[in-house]
Design a protein around this motif. Structure first.
Motif, short mmCIF file in Angstrom:
data_model
loop_
_atom_site.label_atom_id
_atom_site.label_comp_id
_atom_site.label_asym_id
_atom_site.label_seq_id
_atom_site.Cartn_x
_atom_site.Cartn_y
_atom_site.Cartn_z
N ALA A 58 -2.86 12.11 4.36
CA ALA A 58 -3.57 11.18 3.46
C ALA A 58 -3.14 9.74 3.72
N CYS A 59 -1.86 9.55 3.96
CA CYS A 59 -1.33 8.21 4.24
C CYS A 59 -1.92 7.69 5.54
N ASN A 60 -1.97 8.57 6.54
CA ASN A 60 -2.51 8.19 7.85
C ASN A 60 -3.97 7.73 7.72
N GLN A 62 -5.56 6.76 4.85
CA GLN A 62 -5.65 5.59 3.95
C GLN A 62 -5.39 4.28 4.69
N HIS A 63 -4.46 4.33 5.64
CA HIS A 63 -4.06 3.09 6.31
C HIS A 63 -4.58 3.00 7.75
N SER A 64 -5.54 3.87 8.08
CA SER A 64 -6.17 3.87 9.41
C SER A 64 -5.12 3.81 10.53
N TYR A 89 3.90 6.10 8.12
CA TYR A 89 4.61 5.44 7.02
C TYR A 89 5.41 6.44 6.19
N THR A 90 5.08 7.72 6.35
CA THR A 90 5.83 8.75 5.61
C THR A 90 5.97 9.99 6.48
N VAL A 91 7.10 10.66 6.36
CA VAL A 91 7.30 11.94 7.06
C VAL A 91 7.95 12.93 6.10
N VAL A 112 11.56 17.46 2.13
CA VAL A 112 11.71 16.12 1.54
C VAL A 112 10.74 15.14 2.21
N LYS A 113 9.96 14.48 1.37
CA LYS A 113 9.06 13.43 1.85
C LYS A 113 9.79 12.09 1.80
N PHE A 114 9.84 11.42 2.93
CA PHE A 114 10.50 10.10 2.98
C PHE A 114 9.48 9.00 3.24
N GLN A 115 9.74 7.82 2.75
CA GLN A 115 8.95 6.61 3.01
C GLN A 115 9.82 5.43 2.52
N CYS A 116 9.29 4.23 2.57
CA CYS A 116 10.02 3.08 2.02
C CYS A 116 10.35 3.38 0.56
N LYS A 177 5.48 -0.40 7.53
CA LYS A 177 6.17 0.49 6.59
C LYS A 177 5.22 0.83 5.45
N CYS A 178 5.59 1.81 4.65
CA CYS A 178 4.82 2.19 3.46
C CYS A 178 4.55 0.97 2.59
N THR A 179 3.32 0.83 2.15
CA THR A 179 2.93 -0.32 1.33
C THR A 179 2.92 0.01 -0.17
N PHE A 180 3.23 1.28 -0.50
CA PHE A 180 3.08 1.78 -1.88
C PHE A 180 1.59 1.72 -2.26
N CYS A 181 0.75 1.77 -1.21
CA CYS A 181 -0.70 1.66 -1.42
C CYS A 181 -1.01 0.53 -2.40
N PHE A 182 -0.45 -0.63 -2.09
CA PHE A 182 -0.47 -1.76 -3.02
C PHE A 182 -1.85 -2.08 -3.58
N LEU A 190 -4.06 5.65 -7.65
CA LEU A 190 -2.80 6.30 -7.29
C LEU A 190 -2.53 6.11 -5.80
N PRO A 191 -1.26 6.08 -5.40
CA PRO A 191 -0.98 6.10 -3.96
C PRO A 191 -1.62 7.34 -3.35
N ALA A 192 -2.13 7.20 -2.13
CA ALA A 192 -2.87 8.31 -1.50
C ALA A 192 -2.05 9.58 -1.42
N CYS A 193 -0.76 9.45 -1.14
CA CYS A 193 0.09 10.65 -1.00
C CYS A 193 0.24 11.37 -2.34
N ALA A 194 0.39 10.60 -3.42
CA ALA A 194 0.53 11.21 -4.76
C ALA A 194 -0.79 11.86 -5.17
N SER A 239 12.28 2.03 -6.48
CA SER A 239 11.06 2.42 -7.21
C SER A 239 10.75 3.90 -6.99
N TRP A 240 11.13 4.41 -5.82
CA TRP A 240 10.93 5.84 -5.55
C TRP A 240 12.20 6.57 -5.95
N LEU A 241 12.03 7.64 -6.73
CA LEU A 241 13.15 8.39 -7.29
C LEU A 241 13.02 9.85 -6.86
S1 SF4 Z 1 2.51 5.19 -1.09
FE1 SF4 Z 1 0.74 4.90 0.28
S2 SF4 Z 1 1.61 3.88 2.06
FE2 SF4 Z 1 3.32 4.82 0.96
S3 SF4 Z 1 3.63 6.85 1.82
FE3 SF4 Z 1 2.23 7.10 0.06
S4 SF4 Z 1 0.19 6.95 0.96
FE4 SF4 Z 1 1.60 6.12 2.48
#
Ligand code: SF4
Ligand code: SF4
Ligand code: SF4
Length: 314
Positions: A58-60, A62-64, A89-91, A112-116, A177-182, A190-194, A239-241
């Protein structure tokens, strides 16, 4: 450029003034910025994750981002610990339990999902000398490619080694890096991953509410979670917990202190500027005295009568 007496006065004065300005800036910066109660975050309950990689996909999309060599359906990639890079941006990583005892739900691997982490007081923001990275009131840490000069200090500063650089892009390389789907979050989404996660591993909400939820989960599920919310205090809070059934250091998380690195580095800078201020001010004063002496000498020579000058030449 030849420095005239007038310019020398100006430069000396400016240096002394600049040292004082830097000292006061350092004193201001050494206080921890307060994080709004309204700032958003995500709570990742790793005990729910099954490693399906839908969040990566989804992240891939969302951010092309470029498509990976192996598809998102390929699960063997989970056997090797991966890091985020300029195309991901996430693995999601898979960690086997260290001590398998009696058969309990704990004998399953932890995904475990990691990102910024979108730190409350981000080292990347502090390290960036041109303000290309900024912490937003909604909690996200975002990047402005137009301001970036490619120094990559942010990559060195990040305690989670998150920012990646487009080394293969010779013309317009960017930090990624992850943008938090700003943009989506700004518009109430919602962020695409969530949004995509089929197991509802990722809860999006106000960070203050997420902390309450995490404490509630730990209290009401005795023995399920380690009594630690990763990111509540690490590096000044993020911000990520995360919640986990395994000690965090055994499932890919660095063991970090509670002080935000920028507070430490800026406190050192502040101290250095304090000690540096005295010599620079002294330098400014000495420069002023030298300039004044030279000026008086010049003025004295200007006042010499033509007769004296004539006499001098004889
Ligand atoms: S918040 Fe957005 S940019 Fe960050 S990992 Fe999730 S989908 Fe990707
Ligand atoms: S989509 Fe959800 S369950 Fe699947 S890997 Fe990502 S976080 Fe885990
Ligand atoms: S995890 Fe690294 S890149 Fe992300 S906000 Fe924190 S310091 Fe910056």
């Amino acid at each position: 450029m030849e420095i005239s007496r007038r310019n020398f006065f100006k430069i000396s004065g400016a240096m002394a003034a600049a040292s004082l300005a830097d000292t006061s800036k350092g004193a201001q910066a050494a206080t921890t910025p307060s994080i709004s109660e309204e700032a958003f975050g995500c709570l990742v309950d790793t005990t729910l994750c099954v490693g399906c990689r839908k969040c990566e996909q989804a992240c891939n999309t969302q951010h092309s981002l470029p498509k990976p060599v192996e598809s998102f359906e390929e699960m063997t990639v989970l056997e090797n610990e991966r890091r985020m890079d300029e195309t991901s941006y996430t693995v999601v990583n898979k960690y086997y339990p260290k001590n398998i005892g009696t058969l309990t739900w704990r004998t399953r691997p932890t995904f475990v999902k990691f990102q910024c982490m979108h730190c409350n007081d981000p080292s990347c923001v502090s390290a960036c000398i041109v303000g290309a990275l900024t912490k937003q009131p909604n909690g996200s840490v975002i990047y402005d490619a137009a301001k970036c000069i490619g120094c990559r200090y942010c990559m060195v500063a990040c305690p989670f080694q998150v920012p990646a650089y487009e080394y293969d892009n010779a013309l317009t390389p960017q930090v990624r890096k992850c943008t938090f789907c700003f943009e989506t979050v700004k518009d109430g989404g919602l962020p695409a991953c969530a949004q995509i996660c089929p197991r509802e591993v990722i809860t999006f909400g106000k960070r203050s509410d997420l902390l309450k939820l995490a404490r509630w989960k730990i209290k009401n599920n005795p023995g399920k979670y380690v009594d630690h919310i990763y990111g509540e205090h690490e590096v000044g809070g993020t911000s990520w917990l995360y919640l986990s059934s395994e000690p965090f250091e055994t499932v890919g998380f660095p063991k970090l202190g509670t002080q935000a690195p920028p507070r430490l580095t800026e406190a050192i800078q502040h101290g250095l500027f304090q000690y540096f201020a005295a010599p620079v001010i002294l330098y400014g004063v000495l420069g002023g005295i030298m300039g004044l002496t030279g000026y008086l000498k010049g003025a004295k020579e200007d006042l010499k009568s033509p007769t004296e000058e004539k006499g001098d030449t004889q």
